[in-house]
Design an enzyme around this catalytic site. Structure first.
Site, PDB file in Angstrom:
ATOM      1  N   GLU A   1       0.851  -1.226   0.036  1.00 59.58           N
ATOM      2  CA  GLU A   1      -0.071   0.063   0.042  1.00 59.58           C
ATOM      3  C   GLU A   1       0.928   1.275   0.066  1.00 59.58           C
ATOM      4  O   GLU A   1       0.516   2.226   0.742  1.00 59.58           O
ATOM      5  CB  GLU A   1      -1.048  -0.018   1.162  1.00 59.58           C
ATOM      6  CG  GLU A   1      -2.127  -1.236   1.126  1.00 59.58           C
ATOM      7  CD  GLU A   1      -3.145  -1.124   2.059  1.00 59.58           C
ATOM      8  OE1 GLU A   1      -2.988  -0.260   3.156  1.00 59.58           O
ATOM      9  OE2 GLU A   1      -4.229  -1.824   1.965  1.00 59.58           O
TER      10      GLU A   1
ATOM     11  N   GLU B   1      -5.427  -8.514  -0.436  1.00 60.21           N
ATOM     12  CA  GLU B   1      -6.007  -8.351   0.845  1.00 60.21           C
ATOM     13  C   GLU B   1      -7.663  -7.846   0.349  1.00 60.21           C
ATOM     14  O   GLU B   1      -7.833  -7.140  -0.244  1.00 60.21           O
ATOM     15  CB  GLU B   1      -5.575  -7.024   1.489  1.00 60.21           C
ATOM     16  CG  GLU B   1      -4.046  -7.022   2.156  1.00 60.21           C
ATOM     17  CD  GLU B   1      -3.856  -5.852   2.904  1.00 60.21           C
ATOM     18  OE1 GLU B   1      -4.547  -5.220   3.709  1.00 60.21           O
ATOM     19  OE2 GLU B   1      -2.547  -5.763   3.156  1.00 60.21           O
TER      20      GLU B   1
HETATM   21  O1  AHR Z   1      -5.007  -5.782   7.008  1.00 62.10           O
HETATM   22  C1  AHR Z   1      -5.083  -4.613   7.627  1.00 62.10           C
HETATM   23  C2  AHR Z   1      -4.230  -3.576   7.147  1.00 62.10           C
HETATM   24  O2  AHR Z   1      -5.057  -3.199   5.928  1.00 62.10           O
HETATM   25  C3  AHR Z   1      -3.218  -3.926   6.377  1.00 62.10           C
HETATM   26  O3  AHR Z   1      -1.897  -3.925   7.293  1.00 62.10           O
HETATM   27  C4  AHR Z   1      -2.759  -2.771   5.365  1.00 62.10           C
HETATM   28  O4  AHR Z   1      -2.015  -3.126   4.362  1.00 62.10           O
HETATM   29  C5  AHR Z   1      -4.256  -2.429   5.105  1.00 62.10           C
HETATM   30  O5  AHR Z   1      -4.619  -1.130   4.985  1.00 62.10           O
END
Ligand code: AHR
Length: 515
Positions: free
Chosen positions: A173, A292
């Site tokens: 990110e 994610e």
């Molecule tokens: O999964 C929780 C968080 O969400 C992670 O650390 C990040 O990559 C995202 O913003």
């Protein structure tokens, strides 16, 4: 009762489903590692300190690949802190989650855990506070057989054979201002390219994912992917996507529609990646790593749920308790992934244990399954093979989905949301599986399926997840309140399948060829 139909043909496929579609994620965050997968002294812990009760549930869940060590955490992580004699490892402040990191679990322990869990390891490198040099050193430490300082260090540490880690994420990110040393697309594109180049010089077999936007609602979404891929196109095989679905607006129909926005997000990233290829007249196709995804909102915006003051070690943060409603939306997201199997070649449920997770534990106590455990386990078990094109006819509704993380609060119109969301998979064993979500909250859905090219099929397994109370959850006292029931309302004769899906339900039916 509402009516819907599906037509599918064995020869008309979206694409082969990569087993990496069923991945998950372990971050040094809250009680995911400490008190989650790793708890020396727990009654079920093995000689490595791995909780066996958690390992058993992980095997039942069925993830295939595991991303580690973050997430936001990786952008401040010195991998060197987590290797070597445990008593010599430094304790550090973690600025991602405002905790104290003891470093008693690190890369080598993670690899051992992956072997015990029978999953492929996926490592992320720190392109926040570190850069290309630390990234290439970690590849050398992990994957080089021996005879150099870093590979011999791994051997001295007790891991004689190289780890052979194939899948690597180039940071996390990096577009997000919350990230340690976040970057512009130009800054990130450059460092990702240089890191990728050196990492692949050390081990040409590795596969690399560049960071896409941290969400579709980021103001730079689109431009970011375009510029990052302009820099990295020749070095990477994947671009990442992240999505957390929410029901902040307390609007269940809109929440149930939200997986359709994942479909749109995937299509948009494919279009951008292919536009970058087109500008080069390149036949190469960048794959998507949806590394994610989940439902997450209750423990997201409120600082007290994210940060415990005083820099504690492994505090209980982001411990989202999942409802029946969440499991339905989660099932819809599973269908979105299966229906994009041609381009989404890797995906990671975020996360695995305690932190926005399908598995919950009590430190020193038991472990149990959250509601979202079931759609994932069923997808991993029955989603192997080829995802088929479907012609779906279903009545629909319209919704407006609230997404708060952009430059301002956003409402996305979803003008046509079919009540039926479904995926059909031609399984490797010659059978077929139907994944079906009935998004109507009060009406059962009568579903008529015509499946061509499979010959005679018999019902092999059928389960449905539904509960009259959409807010019902599993907890330590009632760990089995929500679990799939046997589904009997299904008949199959030749190529015709009929079933009646309960209102607000997720159903999985697997059909096999007669032996
Ligand atoms: O999964 C929780 C968080 O969400 C992670 O650390 C990040 O990559 C995202 O913003």
């Amino acid at each position: 009762m509402i009516k819907a139909s599906i037509l599918a043909d064995r020869d008309f496929a979206i694409g082969d489903i990569d087993p990496r579609l069923f991945g998950a994620f372990i971050e040094h965050l809250g009680r995911c590692v400490y008190g989650g997968i790793f708890e020396p002294g727990h009654p079920t812990a093995d000689e490595n300190g791995f909780r066996k009760d958690v390992l058993d549930l992980v095997k039942e869940l069925g993830p295939t690949i595991m991303r580690y060590p973050g997430g936001n955490f990786v952008s401040g992580y010195n991998w060197e802190d987590g290797v070597g004699p445990v008593e010599e490892r430094p304790t550090r402040l973690d600025l991602a989650w405002f905790t104290t990191e003891p470093n008693t679990f690190g890369t080598n322990e993670f690899i051992d855990w992956c072997r015990a869990a029978e999953v492929e390891p996926m490592l992320a490198v720190n392109l926040g506070t570190r850069g290309a040099d630390a990234a290439r050193s970690l590849v050398e430490y992990c994957n080089h057989p021996g005879g150099t300082a870093l590979s011999d260090l791994r051997r001295e540490h007790g891991w004689e054979k190289p780890h052979g880690v194939k899948f690597w994420c180039l940071g996390n990110e990096m577009d997000g201002p919350w990230q340690m040393e976040s970057k512009t697309a130009t800054e990130y594109g450059r460092v990702a390219y240089e890191a990728a180049k050196m990492m692949r010089w050390i081990d040409p077999k590795i596969e690399l994912a560049a960071c896409g936007s941290s969400g579709r609602n980021m103001p730079t979404f689109g431009k970011w992917e375009d510029e990052v891929l302009e820099h990295t196109f020749d070095q990477v095989g994947f671009i990442s996507l992240h999505t957390y679905l929410n029901n902040y607006a307390k609007d269940t129909p809109a929440f149930l529609a939200s997986p359709d926005l994942m479909d749109a997000f995937i299509d948009e990233v494919v279009a951008i990646a292919d536009a970058v290829a087109a500008k080069r007249r390149s036949p190469k196709r960048i794959a998507l790593s949806f590394d994610e995804w989940n439902v997450w909102y209750r423990t997201r915006r409120n600082r007290q749920e994210r940060v415990k003051e005083g820099w504690p070690v492994a505090p209980p943060i982001l411990e989202e308790i999942y409802t029946m409603e969440d499991a339905l939306v989660f099932g819809g997201a599973c269908i979105s992934l299966l229906n994009h199997a041609d381009r989404v070649k890797c995906a990671c449920l975020a996360q695995l244990v305690n932190v926005i997770a399908p598995i919950m534990t009590e430190t020193g106590g038991p472990a149990w399954r959250q509601t979202i455990f079931y759609p994932f386990a069923q997808m991993s078990r029955y989603g192997r093979g080829r995802s088929l094109r479907t012609s779906i006819k279903s009545p629909s509704y319209s919704a407006s989905y609230f997404d708060p993380r952009g430059p301002q609060d956003l409402y996305y119109p979803v003008p046509s949301v079919p009540y039926l969301k479904a995926s059909v998979v031609a399984n490797d064993d010659g059978g077929l599986t139907v994944f079906a979500l009935n998004r109507h909250l009060t009406e059962p859905l009568s579903l008529d399926l015509e499946v061509r090219g499979f010959g005679d099929l018999g019902l092999a397994a059928a389960e449905t997840l539904h509960h009259r109370d959409l807010s019902a959850v599993n907890d330590k006292e009632n760990p089995d309140r929500i679990k799939p029931d046997r589904f009997d309302d299904v008949t199959v004769s030749s190529s015709r399948i009929e079933m009646t899906l309960p209102p607000a339900s997720w159903t999985v039916c697997h059909f096999a060829r007669p032996k």
